[in-house]
Design an enzyme around this catalytic site. Structure first.
Site, short mmCIF file in Angstrom:
data_model
loop_
_atom_site.label_atom_id
_atom_site.label_comp_id
_atom_site.label_asym_id
_atom_site.label_seq_id
_atom_site.Cartn_x
_atom_site.Cartn_y
_atom_site.Cartn_z
CG HIS A 154 -10.05 48.59 -11.73
ND1 HIS A 154 -10.13 48.03 -10.47
CD2 HIS A 154 -10.61 49.82 -11.63
CE1 HIS A 154 -10.72 48.88 -9.66
NE2 HIS A 154 -11.03 49.97 -10.33
N GLY B 171 -14.85 33.90 -12.48
CA GLY B 171 -13.96 33.57 -13.59
C GLY B 171 -14.55 33.78 -14.97
CB SER B 172 -17.43 35.63 -16.37
OG SER B 172 -17.20 36.98 -16.05
NE ARG C 69 -1.08 42.24 2.07
CZ ARG C 69 -2.29 41.98 1.56
NH1 ARG C 69 -2.42 41.54 0.33
NH2 ARG C 69 -3.37 42.15 2.28
CG ASN D 180 -6.00 44.09 -12.69
OD1 ASN D 180 -6.61 43.04 -12.45
ND2 ASN D 180 -6.31 45.24 -12.11
CD GLU E 182 -15.23 43.73 -16.63
OE1 GLU E 182 -14.47 42.83 -16.23
OE2 GLU E 182 -16.00 44.34 -15.86
CG MET F 157 -11.27 39.59 -5.87
SD MET F 157 -11.44 41.13 -6.78
CE MET F 157 -12.19 42.14 -5.52
NE ARG F 158 -3.79 37.74 -1.46
CZ ARG F 158 -3.64 37.73 -0.14
NH1 ARG F 158 -4.69 37.53 0.64
NH2 ARG F 158 -2.46 37.92 0.40
CB ILE F 159 -3.30 44.31 -2.00
CG1 ILE F 159 -4.65 45.03 -2.11
CG2 ILE F 159 -2.15 45.31 -2.01
CD1 ILE F 159 -4.98 45.95 -0.97
C1 GRF Z 1 -14.75 41.84 -13.23
O1 GRF Z 1 -15.71 42.86 -13.21
C2 GRF Z 1 -13.35 42.42 -13.28
O2 GRF Z 1 -13.29 43.63 -13.97
C3 GRF Z 1 -13.04 42.66 -11.84
O3 GRF Z 1 -13.67 41.63 -11.13
C4 GRF Z 1 -14.71 41.08 -11.90
C5 GRF Z 1 -14.35 39.65 -12.10
O4 GRF Z 1 -15.36 38.91 -12.71
N1 GRF Z 1 -11.62 42.76 -11.63
P1 GRF Z 1 -15.05 37.45 -13.26
O5 GRF Z 1 -14.46 36.66 -12.11
O6 GRF Z 1 -14.08 37.59 -14.41
O7 GRF Z 1 -16.36 36.92 -13.68
#
Ligand code: GRF
Length: 212
Positions: free
Chosen positions: A113, A12-13, A69, A111, A178, A94-96
């Site tokens: 990525h 969750g950073s 799903r 999102n 990010e 982390m889900r489709i």
């Molecule tokens: C990040 O690198 C983001 O781009 C990807 O998953 C990672 C999540 O990191 N989708 P965090 O949970 O926000 O620390």
């Protein structure tokens, strides 16, 4: 005051960076909730410590397969919509997602990525960029569509790939950017500054949409 709902699965950073930027002031928005599909997501404790409501919709409780799903996404949508979101932010979620879910939030779900899309959708992006011999790597913030890691690009962050980089070193270099890019992109959305023109997203006041 716009309502932002953030979805996480782990550390969750990026969520932290957005919560802190929003709290630092000036946003016409508040973080209405942080929701995880994993009860043990580390980011939940940060949200709670900062007075942000949290919820868990555990995907494991729904079993496996297509019907599971769809049922999971329906429950997740019900919980999200309980917070009346103007914007849903996927931050390491982390889900489709099912097409019905993405259609419901069309134009109001972002999102992040960790690659320069459209290169390297999916997992293990940094390792794949190193193995491909890329000289640059990065991350992309995009509107979510039915296609995984696709959709109009709001912003991109670019870093060099250095000789001797391993996955962890490159991931750390990208993550620092990010944490600058995602809060900016979310702020632009809640300020109503983003115009989607086909695949291209334009910032009305011309803010640079490339971070380096
Ligand atoms: C990040 O690198 C983001 O781009 C990807 O998953 C990672 C999540 O990191 N989708 P965090 O949970 O926000 O620390």
């Amino acid at each position: 005051m716009k309502h932002i709902v953030i979805l996480i699965s782990g550390r969750g950073s990026n969520m932290e960076a957005i919560v802190q930027a929003c709290a630092a002031g000036g946003w016409p928005a508040r973080i209405a909730a942080v929701i995880s599909n994993r009860p043990d997501a580390a980011g939940l404790a940060f949200a709670q410590a900062h007075g942000v409501p949290t919820a868990v919709v555990d995907h494991k409780a729904f079993g496996k397969g297509d019907a599971a799903r769809v049922a999971f996404d329906a429950e997740l949508q019900r919980v999200i919509d309980g917070f009346s979101p103007d914007l849903v932010v996927l931050a390491g979620f982390m889900r489709i997602l099912t097409p019905g879910f993405t259609a419901h939030y069309a134009g109001r779900m972002l999102n992040i990525h960790p690659s320069l899309l459209p290169a390297f959708p999916g997992l293990h992006t940094h390792q794949r960029a190193i193995e491909a011999g890329c000289r640059v790597a990065g991350a992309t913030v995009h509107f979510v569509t039915a296609e995984l890691d696709h959709g109009p690009i709001v912003a991109q962050a670019v870093v060099p790939v250095l000789d001797g980089d391993d996955e962890a070193a490159l991931a750390a270099r990208v993550l620092r950017l990010e944490h600058r890019m995602y809060p900016s992109a979310v702020r632009w959305f809640v300020e109503g500054q983003l115009a989607v023109e086909g695949a291209r997203v334009r910032h009305a006041a011309g803010e640079p949409q490339m971070f380096s």
